[in-house]
Write a protein that holds these residues in place. Structure first.
Motif, PDB file in Angstrom:
ATOM      1  N   ILE A   1      52.476  40.180  36.028  1.00 52.39           N
ATOM      2  CA  ILE A   1      52.901  38.790  36.154  1.00 52.39           C
ATOM      3  C   ILE A   1      52.098  38.084  37.241  1.00 52.39           C
ATOM      4  CG2 ILE A   1      54.833  37.309  36.844  1.00 52.39           C
ATOM      5  CD1 ILE A   1      56.691  39.317  35.374  1.00 52.39           C
ATOM      6  N   LEU A   2      51.833  38.776  38.353  1.00 52.68           N
ATOM      7  CA  LEU A   2      51.017  38.172  39.415  1.00 52.68           C
ATOM      8  C   LEU A   2      49.621  37.828  38.895  1.00 52.68           C
ATOM      9  CD1 LEU A   2      51.819  40.359  42.577  1.00 52.68           C
ATOM     10  CD2 LEU A   2      53.040  38.347  41.701  1.00 52.68           C
ATOM     11  N   ARG A   3      49.014  38.755  38.188  1.00 46.91           N
ATOM     12  CA  ARG A   3      47.670  38.506  37.641  1.00 46.91           C
ATOM     13  C   ARG A   3      47.690  37.328  36.660  1.00 46.91           C
ATOM     14  NH1 ARG A   3      48.019  44.411  37.173  1.00 46.91           N
ATOM     15  NH2 ARG A   3      46.527  45.415  38.571  1.00 46.91           N
ATOM     16  N   TYR A   4      48.670  37.320  35.801  1.00 46.59           N
ATOM     17  CA  TYR A   4      48.768  36.267  34.793  1.00 46.59           C
ATOM     18  C   TYR A   4      48.912  34.897  35.441  1.00 46.59           C
ATOM     19  CZ  TYR A   4      50.895  33.260  31.267  1.00 46.59           C
ATOM     20  OH  TYR A   4      51.187  32.200  30.432  1.00 46.59           O
ATOM     21  N   LEU A   5      49.799  34.794  36.419  1.00 48.72           N
ATOM     22  CA  LEU A   5      50.044  33.500  37.052  1.00 48.72           C
ATOM     23  C   LEU A   5      48.822  33.013  37.828  1.00 48.72           C
ATOM     24  CD1 LEU A   5      53.703  34.015  38.277  1.00 48.72           C
ATOM     25  CD2 LEU A   5      52.928  32.478  36.452  1.00 48.72           C
ATOM     26  N   ALA A   6      48.114  33.935  38.475  1.00 50.16           N
ATOM     27  CA  ALA A   6      46.900  33.534  39.188  1.00 50.16           C
ATOM     28  C   ALA A   6      45.878  32.959  38.214  1.00 50.16           C
ATOM     29  CB  ALA A   6      46.318  34.727  39.933  1.00 50.16           C
ATOM     30  N   ASP A   7      45.691  33.609  37.068  1.00 50.67           N
ATOM     31  CA  ASP A   7      44.744  33.108  36.075  1.00 50.67           C
ATOM     32  C   ASP A   7      45.251  31.821  35.426  1.00 50.67           C
ATOM     33  OD1 ASP A   7      42.812  35.055  36.450  1.00 50.67           O
ATOM     34  OD2 ASP A   7      43.587  36.375  34.887  1.00 50.67           O
ATOM     35  N   ARG A   8      46.528  31.787  35.112  1.00 50.82           N
ATOM     36  CA  ARG A   8      47.105  30.606  34.462  1.00 50.82           C
ATOM     37  C   ARG A   8      46.933  29.359  35.317  1.00 50.82           C
ATOM     38  NH1 ARG A   8      51.758  27.474  34.177  1.00 50.82           N
ATOM     39  NH2 ARG A   8      52.689  27.139  32.103  1.00 50.82           N
TER      40      ARG A   8
ATOM     41  N   ALA B   1      47.309  41.022  46.087  1.00 45.85           N
ATOM     42  CA  ALA B   1      47.636  42.336  46.651  1.00 45.85           C
ATOM     43  C   ALA B   1      48.644  42.202  47.781  1.00 45.85           C
ATOM     44  CB  ALA B   1      46.369  43.032  47.134  1.00 45.85           C
ATOM     45  N   ASP B   2      48.520  41.142  48.557  1.00 43.93           N
ATOM     46  CA  ASP B   2      49.452  40.899  49.658  1.00 43.93           C
ATOM     47  C   ASP B   2      50.796  40.387  49.143  1.00 43.93           C
ATOM     48  OD1 ASP B   2      47.353  41.395  51.728  1.00 43.93           O
ATOM     49  OD2 ASP B   2      46.487  39.600  50.820  1.00 43.93           O
ATOM     50  N   ILE B   3      50.748  39.537  48.143  1.00 49.56           N
ATOM     51  CA  ILE B   3      51.982  39.023  47.548  1.00 49.56           C
ATOM     52  C   ILE B   3      52.799  40.170  46.966  1.00 49.56           C
ATOM     53  CG2 ILE B   3      52.891  37.536  45.706  1.00 49.56           C
ATOM     54  CD1 ILE B   3      50.342  35.766  46.205  1.00 49.56           C
ATOM     55  N   ALA B   4      52.109  41.138  46.350  1.00 48.51           N
ATOM     56  CA  ALA B   4      52.801  42.278  45.755  1.00 48.51           C
ATOM     57  C   ALA B   4      53.567  43.083  46.793  1.00 48.51           C
ATOM     58  CB  ALA B   4      51.800  43.172  45.032  1.00 48.51           C
ATOM     59  N   GLY B   5      53.021  43.180  47.991  1.00 49.70           N
ATOM     60  CA  GLY B   5      53.642  44.019  49.003  1.00 49.70           C
ATOM     61  C   GLY B   5      54.733  43.366  49.821  1.00 49.70           C
TER      62      GLY B   5
ATOM     63  N   GLU C   1      35.197  41.834  43.416  1.00 46.59           N
ATOM     64  CA  GLU C   1      36.338  41.384  44.201  1.00 46.59           C
ATOM     65  C   GLU C   1      37.648  41.607  43.443  1.00 46.59           C
ATOM     66  OE1 GLU C   1      35.555  37.345  45.325  1.00 46.59           O
ATOM     67  OE2 GLU C   1      34.269  37.955  46.997  1.00 46.59           O
ATOM     68  N   ARG C   2      37.623  41.318  42.148  1.00 45.12           N
ATOM     69  CA  ARG C   2      38.827  41.520  41.339  1.00 45.12           C
ATOM     70  C   ARG C   2      39.175  43.004  41.263  1.00 45.12           C
ATOM     71  NH1 ARG C   2      40.958  38.440  36.015  1.00 45.12           N
ATOM     72  NH2 ARG C   2      40.891  36.788  37.571  1.00 45.12           N
ATOM     73  N   ALA C   3      38.174  43.850  41.110  1.00 45.06           N
ATOM     74  CA  ALA C   3      38.426  45.287  41.047  1.00 45.06           C
ATOM     75  C   ALA C   3      38.998  45.811  42.356  1.00 45.06           C
ATOM     76  CB  ALA C   3      37.143  46.032  40.696  1.00 45.06           C
ATOM     77  N   THR C   4      38.546  45.253  43.464  1.00 45.75           N
ATOM     78  CA  THR C   4      39.090  45.655  44.764  1.00 45.75           C
ATOM     79  C   THR C   4      40.581  45.346  44.840  1.00 45.75           C
ATOM     80  OG1 THR C   4      36.958  45.316  45.867  1.00 45.75           O
ATOM     81  CG2 THR C   4      38.931  45.296  47.259  1.00 45.75           C
ATOM     82  N   ILE C   5      40.961  44.159  44.390  1.00 45.69           N
ATOM     83  CA  ILE C   5      42.379  43.796  44.369  1.00 45.69           C
ATOM     84  C   ILE C   5      43.150  44.703  43.419  1.00 45.69           C
ATOM     85  CG2 ILE C   5      44.009  41.969  43.740  1.00 45.69           C
ATOM     86  CD1 ILE C   5      41.845  39.959  44.680  1.00 45.69           C
ATOM     87  N   ASP C   6      42.607  44.952  42.243  1.00 44.55           N
ATOM     88  CA  ASP C   6      43.279  45.816  41.276  1.00 44.55           C
ATOM     89  C   ASP C   6      43.467  47.230  41.840  1.00 44.55           C
ATOM     90  OD1 ASP C   6      43.572  43.852  39.356  1.00 44.55           O
ATOM     91  OD2 ASP C   6      41.702  44.348  38.334  1.00 44.55           O
TER      92      ASP C   6
END
Length: 212
Positions: free
Chosen positions: A66-73, A165-169, A86-91
């Protein structure tokens, strides 16, 4: 958009935090913590886990997705860049959170906050503080290893600025900072937790998160 949530679910909290950060227009629909989830929720997420997101005819579950989707949306490349490295680092850090950090923290967290799997937080009496501390201490070696993946210079997890990544934590790190444990055994974890929980959007959600 409609977010299926429970105010005490850390996974739902991260999704709501993301919605607030991107300034999305959304409604909340609270999912009871009963083991048998409501039919209207299972219709969106057959596994019954919280949260789930309804965006028109589109349905989505799993909080990090959901975080990934909303960022892209919302076109928030500051939170989830298009650059592949950069995206892979976050993933990588999102996977690290889900597969290593959160499992390492869960025994202490379940004891401290009365978590019952499949039901949620505050569902039973908290364990004695010495038991909580001992459970956290067992997780310290794994947590130290995990922190080596984060940027060595804090406070954010990677790329030198706030990302998903920070929002997730943020929600689980909020609980950690308020637990009777010695987080200073993992200094990088403390600096990260303090940054994540200082986000104004998170502070606005604290009164409803179940942990003062």
């Amino acid at each position: 958009m409609i977010l299926h949530h429970h105010p005490y679910s850390s996974n739902a909290q991260k999704a709501q935090l993301m919605l607030d950060i991107v300034g999305a227009d959304y409604e909340l629909r609270q999912v009871p913590f009963e083991i048998d989830r409501a039919d209207w929720h299972v219709a969106v997420n057959p596994l019954g886990a919280i949260p789930a997101l309804v965006d028109g005819d589109f349905r989505l579950a799993e909080s990090n997705t959901i975080l990934r989707y909303l960022a892209d949306r919302e076109g928030r490349e500051d939170l989830y860049p298009r650059d592949p490295q950069e995206r892979a680092t976050i993933d990588w850090i999102l996977d690290l959170w889900a597969l290593v950090i959160r499992p390492a923290l869960f025994p202490y967290e379940a004891a401290q906050y009365g978590i019952v799997l499949g039901q949620g937080i505050l569902m039973k009496e908290a364990a004695p503080e010495d038991e909580v501390r001992a459970l956290f201490d067992k997780s310290v070696p794994k947590l130290r290893q995990a922190m080596e993946v984060l940027d060595p210079v804090g406070p954010w997890a990677c790329l030198g600025h706030r990302t998903i990544a920070d929002i997730a934590g943020a929600p689980a790190l909020h609980r950690l900072l308020r637990a009777p444990v010695d987080i200073d055994q993992v200094p990088r974890l403390r600096t990260w937790a303090e940054a994540c929980t200082s986000m104004p959007e998170w502070q606005a959600l604290v009164p409803t998160c179940g942990v003062a």
